[in-house]
Design an enzyme around this catalytic site. Structure first.
Site, PDB file in Angstrom:
ATOM      1  N   TYR A  15      10.719  -4.397  -7.998  1.00  0.00           N
ATOM      2  CA  TYR A  15       9.460  -4.204  -8.704  1.00  0.00           C
ATOM      3  C   TYR A  15       8.590  -3.089  -8.158  1.00  0.00           C
ATOM      4  CZ  TYR A  15       4.595  -5.035 -10.078  1.00  0.00           C
ATOM      5  OH  TYR A  15       3.319  -4.878 -10.514  1.00  0.00           O
ATOM      6  N   CYS A  67       0.823  -1.195   0.000  1.00  0.00           N
ATOM      7  CA  CYS A  67       0.000   0.000   0.000  1.00  0.00           C
ATOM      8  C   CYS A  67       0.856   1.244   0.000  1.00  0.00           C
ATOM      9  CB  CYS A  67      -0.898  -0.007   1.232  1.00  0.00           C
ATOM     10  SG  CYS A  67      -1.909  -1.490   1.332  1.00  0.00           S
ATOM     11  N   ASN A  88       0.867   0.344   5.720  1.00  0.00           N
ATOM     12  CA  ASN A  88       1.542  -0.388   4.640  1.00  0.00           C
ATOM     13  C   ASN A  88       2.454  -1.417   5.290  1.00  0.00           C
ATOM     14  OD1 ASN A  88       4.317   0.341   2.417  1.00  0.00           O
ATOM     15  ND2 ASN A  88       2.828  -1.302   2.283  1.00  0.00           N
ATOM     16  N   GLY A  89       2.221  -2.670   4.991  1.00  0.00           N
ATOM     17  CA  GLY A  89       3.052  -3.728   5.555  1.00  0.00           C
ATOM     18  C   GLY A  89       2.193  -4.879   6.013  1.00  0.00           C
ATOM     19  N   GLY A 104      -1.002   0.646  -4.995  1.00  0.00           N
ATOM     20  CA  GLY A 104      -2.279   0.044  -4.662  1.00  0.00           C
ATOM     21  C   GLY A 104      -3.390   0.602  -5.506  1.00  0.00           C
TER      22      GLY A 104
HETATM   23  P1  5GP Z   1       3.690 -13.889 -13.964  1.00  0.00           P
HETATM   24  O1  5GP Z   1       4.367 -14.420 -15.192  1.00  0.00           O
HETATM   25  O2  5GP Z   1       4.347 -14.374 -12.730  1.00  0.00           O
HETATM   26  O3  5GP Z   1       2.217 -14.151 -14.007  1.00  0.00           O
HETATM   27  O4  5GP Z   1       3.844 -12.299 -13.994  1.00  0.00           O
HETATM   28  C1  5GP Z   1       5.120 -11.725 -14.017  1.00  0.00           C
HETATM   29  C2  5GP Z   1       4.937 -10.252 -14.041  1.00  0.00           C
HETATM   30  O5  5GP Z   1       4.301  -9.858 -12.835  1.00  0.00           O
HETATM   31  C3  5GP Z   1       6.235  -9.450 -14.111  1.00  0.00           C
HETATM   32  O6  5GP Z   1       6.186  -8.639 -15.252  1.00  0.00           O
HETATM   33  C4  5GP Z   1       6.254  -8.609 -12.868  1.00  0.00           C
HETATM   34  O7  5GP Z   1       6.603  -7.275 -13.172  1.00  0.00           O
HETATM   35  C5  5GP Z   1       4.866  -8.646 -12.367  1.00  0.00           C
HETATM   36  N1  5GP Z   1       4.786  -8.631 -10.902  1.00  0.00           N
HETATM   37  C6  5GP Z   1       5.700  -8.951  -9.984  1.00  0.00           C
HETATM   38  N2  5GP Z   1       5.235  -8.799  -8.744  1.00  0.00           N
HETATM   39  C7  5GP Z   1       3.995  -8.350  -8.866  1.00  0.00           C
HETATM   40  C8  5GP Z   1       2.996  -7.987  -7.930  1.00  0.00           C
HETATM   41  O8  5GP Z   1       3.176  -8.050  -6.727  1.00  0.00           O
HETATM   42  N3  5GP Z   1       1.825  -7.554  -8.463  1.00  0.00           N
HETATM   43  C9  5GP Z   1       1.601  -7.480  -9.795  1.00  0.00           C
HETATM   44  N4  5GP Z   1       0.431  -7.049 -10.234  1.00  0.00           N
HETATM   45  N5  5GP Z   1       2.521  -7.818 -10.705  1.00  0.00           N
HETATM   46  C10 5GP Z   1       3.695  -8.245 -10.240  1.00  0.00           C
HETATM   47 MG    MG Z   2       5.636  -6.606 -15.095  1.00  0.00          MG
END
Ligand code: 5GP
Ligand code: MG
Length: 496
Positions: free
Chosen positions: A277, A25, A134-135, A51
């Site tokens: 990320y 968050c 957040n956490g 978020g």
């Molecule tokens: P996957 O192939 O695992 O379905 O998706 C990989 C993608 O998910 C990567 O491009 C990465 O940037 C993204 N990603 C990594 N962590 C998260 C997260 O916590 N939430 C979301 N929405 N995307 C994530």
């Molecule tokens: Mg991605």
């Protein structure tokens, strides 16, 4: 002992324990500003990447709190008429403007409920209080059991409510001198928190420094606190400093003051995945600009896992761009944007039929076939979690004519769940769980696959003032900086 009654608004009886919800968050707070809600709104827009499930703002005029929170982006959750109401309220004391806090909540699940929208509002002996978190706490269940035995009734399934209940507990007649500090000292896990009381704002960060939290100052001198420095930039505030791990910073009509609720002895555990990320590339995080760190990840990856005779480096938008820049530079390979995302696509998992889901996946991006046809492509992305979207994208790239696909990931395989606020799935849903890199490669349908090594990644973030041992990399290593209670499962309590 009769404990103060805490009412959480809106009152929610129960929320089914959500099997997947894990949240990251964004929080914000400002004191002594003419339009604190509008300012909070701008900051929350800047923090929207932290978020998108729900958002909320609570304002005070120094006496009474007023709350608006809803599902969706902040633009939906707190529309202009609500901002006007909140700002008018914050200015109802003659010539002394009040303050506001705001919160963005993240969830990747479809099953979400507006009753988990923060800030939560509660009542206790000291009056009203609002909280934005957040956490994720690892001892929330334990605290809840203890508080329930002591007579506190809980209204939500959120671990954040335990913090409010603790505050109520320590504010009771025979309670502590500093109820907030006493409450915070009981928490284990990750928390960057903003509290709005009727007459002040208090911001606190866990002793391990898991999640970011910074202090800034507006040109007119009004103090602000927020998750990321991008929010400071957007509202025209200057960065003052990080809230220290274990510190409470108070913003009130008397100015800014600070005290500790925990000594500085806990080893730091900054979340490395914020750099991988989660944080904005433009944020200055744990002392370094995220973009620069991600470019170093990419450069290091190019050294660790080069691709012979590559024709081009393709960033996976948007999250892979920074690392791809570093990879292309270090390997002297042309950087070409061949994958074009559609920014306006909704969530894919709620589509009822298989065909609709397939269309929805295709809707997410277009490939520029002239760039990839017959080419040896290096695709750089920041991370793979479940592997499902990556597999779909690789298929599309292949269908567009790519000859070879070499996937490079700028972090190590994610093999372990996070208990500190990142929404990784259960172990078994992680594509890297009990799979070798070769098995993952075959599953993703690429010609080669390589991940940045843990050592390489930690080298890239280490600074003389902040060593590699100061980061939490448990999702990669399985080594948790603090004990995680036995049997704590991802679905025990919702968090933020
Ligand atoms: P996957 O192939 O695992 O379905 O998706 C990989 C993608 O998910 C990567 O491009 C990465 O940037 C993204 N990603 C990594 N962590 C998260 C997260 O916590 N939430 C979301 N929405 N995307 C994530
Ligand atoms: Mg991605």
């Amino acid at each position: 002992m009769r404990l103060p009654v805490l009412r959480t608004i809106p009152s929610h009886r129960s929320r089914p324990h959500d099997a997947e919800a894990r949240e990251k968050c964004g929080v914000f707070g400002v004191w002594a500003h003419q339009s604190p809600a509008r300012l909070a709104y701008s900051a929350l827009v800047a923090l929207q990447h932290r978020g998108q499930e729900s958002a909320g703002i609570v304002a005070t005029d120094g006496r009474v709190l007023e709350r608006r929170a809803e599902m969706g982006l902040v633009s939906n959750a707190v529309p202009p008429p609500d901002l006007d109401t909140l700002d008018t309220h914050a200015n109802s004391r003659p010539s002394i403007p009040g303050g506001a806090i705001g919160h963005n909540r993240y969830s990747t699940t479809g099953a979400s409920a507006s009753n988990n929208a923060q800030p939560f509002l509660g009542h206790f002996k000291g009056g009203q209080v609002a909280i934005g978190h957040n956490g994720n706490l690892v001892n929330a269940r334990e605290l809840r059991d203890e508080l329930e035995r002591a007579g506190h009734g809980f209204h939500t399934s959120s671990d954040t409510e335990a913090i409010l209940q603790l505050l109520a507990h320590y504010s009771s007649d025979d309670g502590s001198q500093d109820p907030l500090a006493s409450a915070l000292a009981r928490l284990r896990g990750a928390f960057s928190l903003v509290f709005l009381f009727s007459d002040r704002l208090e911001a606190a960060r866990d002793p391990w420094g898991w999640r970011p939290l910074v202090v800034g100052r507006l040109p007119d001198g009004s103090p602000v606190v927020t998750s990321e420095t991008v929010a400071l930039d957007v509202i025209g505030a200057e960065f003052v400093r990080e809230v220290e791990p274990g510190e409470i910073v108070t913003l009130s009509d008397d100015g800014v003051s600070s005290r500790r609720f925990a000594d500085a002895s806990a080893p730091l555990a900054h979340c490395i995945f914020e750099h991988v990320y989660f944080a904005s590339p433009a944020t200055r995080l744990f002392g370094q600009t995220v973009q620069m760190v991600r470019e170093r990840f990419g450069e290091r990856l190019a050294q660790e896992a080069p691709v012979e005779n590559a024709d081009l480096v393709i960033p996976m938008p948007d999250s892979g761009r920074s690392a791809a820049t570093g990879f292309a530079r270090a390997s002297a390979t042309p950087y070409r944007e061949a994958i074009i995302p559609n920014r306006y696509v909704g969530r894919t998992f709620i589509k009822p039929t298989k065909e609709e889901r397939a269309t929805a996946v295709r809707l997410k991006l277009n490939i520029i076939s002239e760039l990839v046809e017959g080419q040896t492509c290096v695709v750089v992305d920041d991370s793979v979690v479940r592997g499902t979207t990556t597999r779909a994208k690789m298929d599309q790239l292949r269908a567009a004519g790519a000859r070879e696909i070499h996937l490079r990931i700028s972090c190590p395989p994610i093999r372990h769940p996070c208990f500190f606020g990142i929404d990784f799935a259960e172990r078994t849903q992680l594509v890297a769980h009990e799979r070798s890199v070769e098995e993952i490669r075959s599953l993703l349908g690429v010609d080669s696959l390589a991940y940045l090594s843990l050592d390489g990644m930690l080298d890239c973030v280490a600074m003389p003032s902040l060593g590699r041992e100061n980061y939490c990399a448990a999702c990669f290593s399985g080594t948790y900086p603090i004990e995680v209670p036995n049997g704590l499962s991802k679905e025990s309590l919702t968090s933020c």
